[in-house]
Write a protein that holds these residues in place. Sequence first.
Motif, PDB file in Angstrom:
ATOM      1  N   VAL A   1     -83.366 -55.112 -83.500  1.00  0.00           N
ATOM      2  CA  VAL A   1     -84.635 -55.697 -83.068  1.00  0.00           C
ATOM      3  C   VAL A   1     -85.633 -55.645 -84.223  1.00  0.00           C
ATOM      4  N   GLU A   2     -85.654 -54.498 -84.864  1.00  0.00           N
ATOM      5  CA  GLU A   2     -86.592 -54.281 -85.947  1.00  0.00           C
ATOM      6  C   GLU A   2     -86.368 -55.274 -87.092  1.00  0.00           C
ATOM      7  N   ASN A   3     -85.079 -55.536 -87.364  1.00  0.00           N
ATOM      8  CA  ASN A   3     -84.774 -56.495 -88.430  1.00  0.00           C
ATOM      9  C   ASN A   3     -85.429 -57.835 -88.166  1.00  0.00           C
ATOM     10  N   LEU A   4     -85.283 -58.272 -86.929  1.00  0.00           N
ATOM     11  CA  LEU A   4     -85.839 -59.575 -86.575  1.00  0.00           C
ATOM     12  C   LEU A   4     -87.364 -59.535 -86.676  1.00  0.00           C
ATOM     13  N   LEU A   5     -87.944 -58.441 -86.162  1.00  0.00           N
ATOM     14  CA  LEU A   5     -89.405 -58.297 -86.218  1.00  0.00           C
ATOM     15  C   LEU A   5     -89.885 -58.327 -87.659  1.00  0.00           C
ATOM     16  N   ASP A   6     -89.115 -57.699 -88.505  1.00  0.00           N
ATOM     17  CA  ASP A   6     -89.505 -57.642 -89.911  1.00  0.00           C
ATOM     18  C   ASP A   6     -89.518 -59.029 -90.527  1.00  0.00           C
ATOM     19  N   ARG A   7     -88.467 -59.809 -90.183  1.00  0.00           N
ATOM     20  CA  ARG A   7     -88.424 -61.184 -90.676  1.00  0.00           C
ATOM     21  C   ARG A   7     -89.648 -61.956 -90.198  1.00  0.00           C
ATOM     22  N   MET A   8     -89.998 -61.729 -88.913  1.00  0.00           N
ATOM     23  CA  MET A   8     -91.145 -62.424 -88.349  1.00  0.00           C
ATOM     24  C   MET A   8     -92.408 -62.009 -89.086  1.00  0.00           C
ATOM     25  N   ARG A   9     -92.486 -60.720 -89.368  1.00  0.00           N
ATOM     26  CA  ARG A   9     -93.668 -60.185 -90.013  1.00  0.00           C
ATOM     27  C   ARG A   9     -93.861 -60.802 -91.398  1.00  0.00           C
ATOM     28  N   ASN A  10     -92.756 -61.069 -92.021  1.00  0.00           N
ATOM     29  CA  ASN A  10     -92.847 -61.633 -93.362  1.00  0.00           C
ATOM     30  C   ASN A  10     -92.869 -63.151 -93.356  1.00  0.00           C
ATOM     31  N   GLY A  11     -93.012 -63.691 -92.165  1.00  0.00           N
ATOM     32  CA  GLY A  11     -93.144 -65.145 -92.066  1.00  0.00           C
ATOM     33  C   GLY A  11     -91.852 -65.902 -92.282  1.00  0.00           C
ATOM     34  N   LEU A  12     -90.721 -65.213 -92.234  1.00  0.00           N
ATOM     35  CA  LEU A  12     -89.447 -65.905 -92.469  1.00  0.00           C
ATOM     36  C   LEU A  12     -88.902 -66.509 -91.189  1.00  0.00           C
ATOM     37  N   VAL A  13     -89.321 -65.912 -90.057  1.00  0.00           N
ATOM     38  CA  VAL A  13     -88.917 -66.477 -88.782  1.00  0.00           C
ATOM     39  C   VAL A  13     -90.199 -66.800 -88.034  1.00  0.00           C
ATOM     40  N   ARG A  14     -90.265 -68.015 -87.520  1.00  0.00           N
ATOM     41  CA  ARG A  14     -91.498 -68.430 -86.872  1.00  0.00           C
ATOM     42  C   ARG A  14     -91.577 -67.877 -85.448  1.00  0.00           C
ATOM     43  N   VAL A  15     -92.793 -67.461 -85.071  1.00  0.00           N
ATOM     44  CA  VAL A  15     -92.988 -66.955 -83.706  1.00  0.00           C
ATOM     45  C   VAL A  15     -93.034 -68.132 -82.752  1.00  0.00           C
ATOM     46  N   GLU A  16     -92.184 -68.139 -81.784  1.00  0.00           N
ATOM     47  CA  GLU A  16     -92.237 -69.192 -80.774  1.00  0.00           C
ATOM     48  C   GLU A  16     -91.824 -68.605 -79.437  1.00  0.00           C
ATOM     49  N   ARG A  17     -92.020 -69.391 -78.401  1.00  0.00           N
ATOM     50  CA  ARG A  17     -91.844 -68.860 -77.066  1.00  0.00           C
ATOM     51  C   ARG A  17     -90.435 -68.323 -76.812  1.00  0.00           C
ATOM     52  N   SER A  18     -89.436 -69.096 -77.248  1.00  0.00           N
ATOM     53  CA  SER A  18     -88.070 -68.661 -76.965  1.00  0.00           C
ATOM     54  C   SER A  18     -87.765 -67.354 -77.691  1.00  0.00           C
ATOM     55  N   LEU A  19     -88.411 -67.191 -78.836  1.00  0.00           N
ATOM     56  CA  LEU A  19     -88.196 -65.966 -79.611  1.00  0.00           C
ATOM     57  C   LEU A  19     -88.823 -64.781 -78.878  1.00  0.00           C
ATOM     58  N   VAL A  20     -90.033 -64.985 -78.378  1.00  0.00           N
ATOM     59  CA  VAL A  20     -90.686 -63.924 -77.627  1.00  0.00           C
ATOM     60  C   VAL A  20     -89.868 -63.581 -76.393  1.00  0.00           C
ATOM     61  N   ASP A  21     -89.329 -64.619 -75.775  1.00  0.00           N
ATOM     62  CA  ASP A  21     -88.444 -64.413 -74.632  1.00  0.00           C
ATOM     63  C   ASP A  21     -87.301 -63.481 -74.980  1.00  0.00           C
ATOM     64  N   LEU A  22     -86.649 -63.817 -76.090  1.00  0.00           N
ATOM     65  CA  LEU A  22     -85.508 -63.026 -76.538  1.00  0.00           C
ATOM     66  C   LEU A  22     -85.940 -61.582 -76.774  1.00  0.00           C
ATOM     67  N   LEU A  23     -87.084 -61.414 -77.442  1.00  0.00           N
ATOM     68  CA  LEU A  23     -87.535 -60.060 -77.752  1.00  0.00           C
ATOM     69  C   LEU A  23     -87.902 -59.299 -76.492  1.00  0.00           C
ATOM     70  N   LEU A  24     -88.467 -60.007 -75.536  1.00  0.00           N
ATOM     71  CA  LEU A  24     -88.784 -59.339 -74.266  1.00  0.00           C
ATOM     72  C   LEU A  24     -87.512 -58.877 -73.579  1.00  0.00           C
ATOM     73  N   ARG A  25     -86.493 -59.752 -73.632  1.00  0.00           N
ATOM     74  CA  ARG A  25     -85.226 -59.338 -73.020  1.00  0.00           C
ATOM     75  C   ARG A  25     -84.635 -58.154 -73.773  1.00  0.00           C
ATOM     76  N   ALA A  26     -84.770 -58.207 -75.088  1.00  0.00           N
ATOM     77  CA  ALA A  26     -84.277 -57.097 -75.901  1.00  0.00           C
ATOM     78  C   ALA A  26     -85.032 -55.824 -75.527  1.00  0.00           C
ATOM     79  N   ASN A  27     -86.313 -55.972 -75.275  1.00  0.00           N
ATOM     80  CA  ASN A  27     -87.117 -54.813 -74.894  1.00  0.00           C
ATOM     81  C   ASN A  27     -86.641 -54.240 -73.563  1.00  0.00           C
ATOM     82  N   ASP A  28     -86.239 -55.139 -72.664  1.00  0.00           N
ATOM     83  CA  ASP A  28     -85.702 -54.677 -71.385  1.00  0.00           C
ATOM     84  C   ASP A  28     -84.437 -53.857 -71.603  1.00  0.00           C
ATOM     85  N   VAL A  29     -83.580 -54.350 -72.504  1.00  0.00           N
ATOM     86  CA  VAL A  29     -82.344 -53.622 -72.793  1.00  0.00           C
ATOM     87  C   VAL A  29     -82.683 -52.259 -73.389  1.00  0.00           C
ATOM     88  N   LEU A  30     -83.682 -52.253 -74.259  1.00  0.00           N
ATOM     89  CA  LEU A  30     -84.102 -50.998 -74.888  1.00  0.00           C
ATOM     90  C   LEU A  30     -84.586 -50.029 -73.819  1.00  0.00           C
TER      91      LEU A  30
END
Lengths: 155, 680
Positions: free
Chosen positions: B69-98
């Motif tokens: 999860v952190e890897n992906l967040l890091d990419r987002m933080r550095n602007g390499l992956v754009r923040v979009e709704r489906s991405l937030v969805d995925l991260l929320l689901r990941a958070n549920d798993v966590l």
Amino acid sequence: MNTTKQADAADVRQYLTFRLAQEEYGVSILRVQEIKGYSAVTPIPNAPPHVRGVMNLRGAVMPVLDLRLRFGLPQAETTKFTVIVVVNVANKIVGLVVDAVNDVLDCDAHSIEPCPSLGAGVDTSFLTGMAKQGERLVALLDLERVFGVEPALAA
Amino acid sequence: MQIDLTPFRRAFLDESAEHVAALEEGLLRLESQPEDSELLSSIFRAAHSVKGGAGSFGFEDVARFTHSVENLLDRMRNGLVRVERSLVDLLLRANDVLKCLLEAARAKEYGQPAAAACDTRAIVAELQQRLGAPDGHAASAAPAAAGATASPKSTSLWRIEFAPHADFFRTGSDPLLLLRELAGLGRVASIEADLHAVPSWDAFEPEDCYLAWRIELESSATLAELNDVFLFSSDDARVQIQPGEAARADAPDTAVSTASVDAAPAVAHGAAQTPSGTQRRSGAESASIRVSVEKVDQLINVIGELVIAQSMVADVVNNFSPERVGQLREAVLAVERNTRDLQERVMAVRMVPIGSIFSRFPRIVRDLAAQLGKEVRLELEGEETELDKGVVEKISDPLTHLIRNSLDHGVEPPDERERCGKPREGVVRLRALTEGGSVFVEIADDGAGLNTERIRAKALEKGLMRPDDNWSQEQIHQLIFQPAFSTAAKVSDVSGRGVGMDVVKKNVESLGGAVAIHSTRGQGARFRIKLPLTLAILDGLSLSVGGQIFILPLVSIVESFRPRATALKTLLSGGEVALVRGQALPLLRAHRLLGIENAQTDPTKALLAIVESDGRRVALLVDELCGQSQVVIKNLDANFRRVEGVMGATIMGDGRVALILDVPGLIRLSEGTSSTLALA
């Protein structure tokens, strides 16, 4: 305060007796929780005169009523004999200001007589009866009636 | 020596629950503020804290999962992956798993049977896919992993800007130490002090820091290592670290990283919004409670007094003579008072802000709105309102149900809203407030409102009312709390089965509360849950009127001052007004409303407290203000009855009772619309 029934013998009841003006009154000892020395109360706004206010009874806010005023007697100065009798009425704790506490009266059911009319001075509807022991005459209070007139307390 | 890690592991699990909550809240905010790099950093920090702790305490599966999860967040933080709704969805689901993983770890830790197994594989695969490449950074565990991409052996040139804030010295920091530490990491190619901010001598504050530096450092250190230098001064300084030209070629994905430095306050903010761990589901619910330092300090104070009182008793008893009976009595009274105080303060520890359960609703609303194809915005208000922990926990389910109900039945689909001339986006407001001795929690929506006719028809059909019954709208609305009463045309996943509303009512009533409904057809419905305040704490201002002390809720006070005679007017009707900044406010004399003699009746010698209730302001005349304090509210009606103008009582430090004034009640008293006082 000893609230256990000391005598299981038929119909011996115990009453805590106290004095208001010249009269002696009694309440069933099972209703009495404790007796406190008089201490300052916090007045309640717009309450009737016989509601002296509220005081702190070990963290609970307890209303304190002046029985003299409740019964239409003139208010008295607070003396060192003035005490607050804490009683349970309808699951509420209420403090009653009385002139002085006398003693605990044991009396048989048959020595209690129905209340005679006492004239205008005392409203007899508050009384369950009169306990007679020799020359001594004690008016027994019906606490529910005393407070029954108070809409909220009766609830 | 063997160190028992159990308490640390358990503390980690508690903390992680908070981090997960902060993560969720952050992700939800991110959706509306995708550009907020500070927010992203705080999310990253939360994930990183979980990962770090999990690694240290041997929760391997949690650490491994959080890492992806952190890897992906890091990419987002550095602007390499754009923040979009489906991405937030995925991260929320990941958070549920966590959350699920942590729950499992907690169950294991406390020797409870494990819940359902958590499937991490699917989510991890999705996360990997988002990363766009096989996980290249998997091995790197440094906080700013991307920053570390510059080859660790080769030296590179770093440009560092370091601008301490003016109050830098007051926090005990010294820029010189930081500069020395930097110098220790490599060779300082150039350093330049920025003297622009230094003022002229007469404006010079010797304790302020006016300097800033620009440094060029040749170093083999990674960005993370450089950031670490400023780790503890990040709140008090602006720090910017950029790779110089030479390094940039080697590390194309290293962007400007001010992020991790700015993150600290943001994380603190996130944690403050979820102040207690009550978000864990039942079972683990009462494991721990988070208490404000202030309350603990008060406890310590009381304990201190108790110890003093106890030593007074001991002193009298040890050197006893009959004359000292009075002293003994006093000392015992002091012990009694302190003990009572202690009891109350301990009770106060149980009071938690209702925000701890409010914070779960944004997620619920978001998911549900998506599921129902509606656009809904949730507004929260009054999260700081304190309630007993037990009440807060029990109110959570009814609230959830009412919110689901508002979304499903209240707010209309966007197209229909447009047809009615409303904005496409519906608003659901969740609000908590303390008023008149109770706590109110309101769920209001701007949807269709209750359909009174349909409820009536249904009630007739079910035989709950007769056709000739002349019931008020409120009475009819209350019917929806009947068991198995549903007017929903079709049964959805969300609600409509007619179970739930009766449970809402039962749960609220079991807490000694009540639910009221206000609904206007076409404009929305408002459910108002009233909860008793038997233990609530209130910030109050004590004031005196005629020698009596009263408490006024601090929230209702706007200001207070002594008026001039010219600011007071008596109207023809006999009413009085006070002019406050050109506004004429009704003047309410507290002594008159409360029937107190010996009070100061001349306003120019007393004080006016401007108080507010329901948007109305009045000037309350009181003798003087005495001070501010936190008080525990006691009900008057427990042993007496409600008194108009008084919301309750409290017991003050000296053991006496003080009444807490109720501003709406006072206003009613002044208008003579009071309903009480029917006395024998």
